[in-house]
Scaffold this motif. Structure first.
Motif, PDB file in Angstrom:
ATOM      1  N   GLU A  21       0.859  -1.181   0.000  1.00 34.86           N
ATOM      2  CA  GLU A  21       0.000   0.000   0.000  1.00 34.86           C
ATOM      3  C   GLU A  21       0.902   1.241   0.000  1.00 34.86           C
ATOM      4  O   GLU A  21       1.149   1.837   1.043  1.00 34.86           O
ATOM      5  CB  GLU A  21      -0.922   0.002   1.226  1.00 34.86           C
ATOM      6  CG  GLU A  21      -2.064  -0.991   1.168  1.00 34.86           C
ATOM      7  CD  GLU A  21      -3.126  -0.621   0.137  1.00 34.86           C
ATOM      8  OE1 GLU A  21      -3.013   0.456  -0.493  1.00 34.86           O
ATOM      9  OE2 GLU A  21      -4.057  -1.411  -0.041  1.00 34.86           O
ATOM     10  N   ASP A  23       0.498   4.292  -0.974  1.00 35.10           N
ATOM     11  CA  ASP A  23      -0.103   5.602  -0.710  1.00 35.10           C
ATOM     12  C   ASP A  23      -1.029   5.498   0.507  1.00 35.10           C
ATOM     13  O   ASP A  23      -2.210   5.187   0.377  1.00 35.10           O
ATOM     14  CB  ASP A  23      -0.877   6.076  -1.942  1.00 35.10           C
ATOM     15  CG  ASP A  23      -1.424   7.482  -1.771  1.00 35.10           C
ATOM     16  OD1 ASP A  23      -0.921   8.209  -0.886  1.00 35.10           O
ATOM     17  OD2 ASP A  23      -2.362   7.846  -2.513  1.00 35.10           O
ATOM     18  N   LEU A  24      -0.489   5.757   1.697  1.00 42.69           N
ATOM     19  CA  LEU A  24      -1.248   5.556   2.930  1.00 42.69           C
ATOM     20  C   LEU A  24      -1.898   6.827   3.472  1.00 42.69           C
ATOM     21  O   LEU A  24      -2.944   6.765   4.112  1.00 42.69           O
ATOM     22  CB  LEU A  24      -0.327   4.977   4.014  1.00 42.69           C
ATOM     23  CG  LEU A  24       0.216   3.565   3.774  1.00 42.69           C
ATOM     24  CD1 LEU A  24       1.256   3.228   4.831  1.00 42.69           C
ATOM     25  CD2 LEU A  24      -0.911   2.549   3.766  1.00 42.69           C
ATOM     26  N   LYS A  25      -1.295   7.963   3.242  1.00 45.17           N
ATOM     27  CA  LYS A  25      -1.717   9.198   3.894  1.00 45.17           C
ATOM     28  C   LYS A  25      -3.183   9.532   3.592  1.00 45.17           C
ATOM     29  O   LYS A  25      -3.618   9.579   2.452  1.00 45.17           O
ATOM     30  CB  LYS A  25      -0.829  10.359   3.451  1.00 45.17           C
ATOM     31  CG  LYS A  25      -0.994  11.594   4.320  1.00 45.17           C
ATOM     32  CD  LYS A  25       0.093  12.609   4.029  1.00 45.17           C
ATOM     33  CE  LYS A  25      -0.052  13.840   4.907  1.00 45.17           C
ATOM     34  NZ  LYS A  25       0.076  13.531   6.335  1.00 45.17           N
ATOM     35  N   ARG A  27      -5.832   7.803   4.208  1.00 40.41           N
ATOM     36  CA  ARG A  27      -6.745   6.676   4.012  1.00 40.41           C
ATOM     37  C   ARG A  27      -7.259   6.181   5.363  1.00 40.41           C
ATOM     38  O   ARG A  27      -6.712   6.516   6.412  1.00 40.41           O
ATOM     39  CB  ARG A  27      -6.044   5.564   3.235  1.00 40.41           C
ATOM     40  CG  ARG A  27      -5.613   6.033   1.846  1.00 40.41           C
ATOM     41  CD  ARG A  27      -4.879   4.969   1.092  1.00 40.41           C
ATOM     42  NE  ARG A  27      -5.762   3.882   0.693  1.00 40.41           N
ATOM     43  CZ  ARG A  27      -5.334   2.763   0.109  1.00 40.41           C
ATOM     44  NH1 ARG A  27      -4.045   2.582  -0.099  1.00 40.41           N
ATOM     45  NH2 ARG A  27      -6.186   1.825  -0.241  1.00 40.41           N
ATOM     46  N   THR A  28      -8.300   5.363   5.336  1.00 39.82           N
ATOM     47  CA  THR A  28      -8.969   4.932   6.563  1.00 39.82           C
ATOM     48  C   THR A  28      -8.825   3.427   6.766  1.00 39.82           C
ATOM     49  O   THR A  28      -8.948   2.653   5.819  1.00 39.82           O
ATOM     50  CB  THR A  28     -10.458   5.308   6.523  1.00 39.82           C
ATOM     51  OG1 THR A  28     -10.571   6.727   6.371  1.00 39.82           O
ATOM     52  CG2 THR A  28     -11.169   4.884   7.799  1.00 39.82           C
ATOM     53  N   LEU A  57      -2.613   7.198   8.546  1.00 46.46           N
ATOM     54  CA  LEU A  57      -3.938   6.600   8.373  1.00 46.46           C
ATOM     55  C   LEU A  57      -4.949   7.146   9.374  1.00 46.46           C
ATOM     56  O   LEU A  57      -4.604   7.459  10.518  1.00 46.46           O
ATOM     57  CB  LEU A  57      -3.851   5.085   8.529  1.00 46.46           C
ATOM     58  CG  LEU A  57      -3.124   4.340   7.405  1.00 46.46           C
ATOM     59  CD1 LEU A  57      -2.702   2.956   7.874  1.00 46.46           C
ATOM     60  CD2 LEU A  57      -4.032   4.224   6.186  1.00 46.46           C
ATOM     61  N   ASN A  58      -6.193   7.231   8.953  1.00 48.22           N
ATOM     62  CA  ASN A  58      -7.302   7.515   9.859  1.00 48.22           C
ATOM     63  C   ASN A  58      -7.797   6.177  10.416  1.00 48.22           C
ATOM     64  O   ASN A  58      -7.987   5.227   9.652  1.00 48.22           O
ATOM     65  CB  ASN A  58      -8.443   8.207   9.114  1.00 48.22           C
ATOM     66  CG  ASN A  58      -8.015   9.528   8.520  1.00 48.22           C
ATOM     67  OD1 ASN A  58      -7.364  10.332   9.172  1.00 48.22           O
ATOM     68  ND2 ASN A  58      -8.363   9.758   7.259  1.00 48.22           N
ATOM     69  N   SER A  79     -13.898   2.006   4.930  1.00 49.62           N
ATOM     70  CA  SER A  79     -12.447   1.908   5.070  1.00 49.62           C
ATOM     71  C   SER A  79     -11.839   1.248   3.845  1.00 49.62           C
ATOM     72  O   SER A  79     -12.513   0.518   3.116  1.00 49.62           O
ATOM     73  CB  SER A  79     -12.083   1.085   6.312  1.00 49.62           C
ATOM     74  OG  SER A  79     -12.632   1.657   7.483  1.00 49.62           O
ATOM     75  N   SER A  80     -10.554   1.475   3.644  1.00 44.00           N
ATOM     76  CA  SER A  80      -9.850   0.794   2.564  1.00 44.00           C
ATOM     77  C   SER A  80      -8.960  -0.322   3.095  1.00 44.00           C
ATOM     78  O   SER A  80      -8.402  -1.088   2.317  1.00 44.00           O
ATOM     79  CB  SER A  80      -9.013   1.791   1.760  1.00 44.00           C
ATOM     80  OG  SER A  80      -8.096   2.465   2.587  1.00 44.00           O
ATOM     81  N   LYS A 113      -9.869  -4.744  -0.443  1.00 39.96           N
ATOM     82  CA  LYS A 113      -9.420  -4.067   0.769  1.00 39.96           C
ATOM     83  C   LYS A 113      -8.250  -4.841   1.381  1.00 39.96           C
ATOM     84  O   LYS A 113      -8.247  -6.079   1.385  1.00 39.96           O
ATOM     85  CB  LYS A 113     -10.560  -3.945   1.781  1.00 39.96           C
ATOM     86  CG  LYS A 113     -11.699  -3.030   1.322  1.00 39.96           C
ATOM     87  CD  LYS A 113     -12.751  -2.863   2.404  1.00 39.96           C
ATOM     88  CE  LYS A 113     -14.006  -2.169   1.901  1.00 39.96           C
ATOM     89  NZ  LYS A 113     -13.798  -0.773   1.552  1.00 39.96           N
TER      90      LYS A 113
END
Length: 205
Positions: A21, A23-25, A27-28, A57-58, A79-80, A113
């Motif tokens: 993953e 690209d984390l910033k 994301r939930t 992450l959120n 959420s992802s 996911k």
């Protein structure tokens, strides 16, 4: 295409999540602490959510043992990623099954996911959890009725905490009593199994 990160301990290898993953910033992630509620190290297992936040992450936390089906479904849908903490594997499986979160998670992973499982969360991702009796007590899960089928997200069984200071002896005992048909994958606390579709790799800190 299924994406999973299966670990003994998340903190030492948390940076490896970016391999599946990148690209984390912002994301939930759905954070499921349920297994930790029946384990004396529960507080330390729940600390993983701070690592997730540090990655940008959120975090949406939900205990599937007490949450409604609607709330679990809504939280996972928004959420992802899904993170399942360590703790008691039998209590975790019982709670996933009776809340139908097991079906929701399996469907979510099939749809793309990412699943992150730490210790018990990694064990329950496999086809069967019976082998973990040598590490975990069944007492917190009186309604499991000897049905040890896991989520089946992978076709192998994670043996966490190899050479670990607390559970290393139990992990070694599991390996001594296993054979090639059990498809055991032993991992240390500084290792992770990354699954990205058909590609599976063991990485270290």
């Amino acid at each position: 295409m299924s994406k999973l990160m299966l670990v003994s301990a998340f903190a030492p290898v948390s940076h490896k999540l970016e391999r599946i993953e990148p690209d984390l910033k912002g994301r939930t992630v759905t954070f499921i602490p349920t297994a930790s509620m029946k384990d004396f190290t529960g507080f330390f297992n729940r600390m993983a959510k701070w690592k997730l936040r540090a990655l940008g992450l959120n975090v949406q936390e939900i205990d599937v043992a007490v949450a409604s089906y609607h709330d679990i479904k809504t939280t996972i849908a928004s959420s992802s990623m899904i993170y399942v903490t360590g703790g008691n594997t039998f209590y975790l499986l019982q709670s996933l099954r009776y809340s139908s979160a097991d079906e929701l998670i399996a469907q979510a992973v099939r749809e793309g996911k990412t699943y992150i499982g730490e210790s018990a969360g990694a064990v329950v991702a496999g086809p069967n959890i019976e082998y973990i009796k040598r590490m975990d007590s069944e007492d917190p899960a009186p309604y499991l009725d000897s049905n040890y089928a896991g989520l089946g997200l992978v076709d192998f069984n994670i043996v966490p905490h190899i050479d670990g200071p607390a559970l290393g002896e139990s992990a070694a005992e599991i390996m001594r009593h296993s054979n090639s048909d059990d498809h055991m994958v032993p991992i240390r606390d500084d290792q992770a199994v990354l699954v990205n579709g058909p590609h599976i790799e063991l990485v270290e800190r």
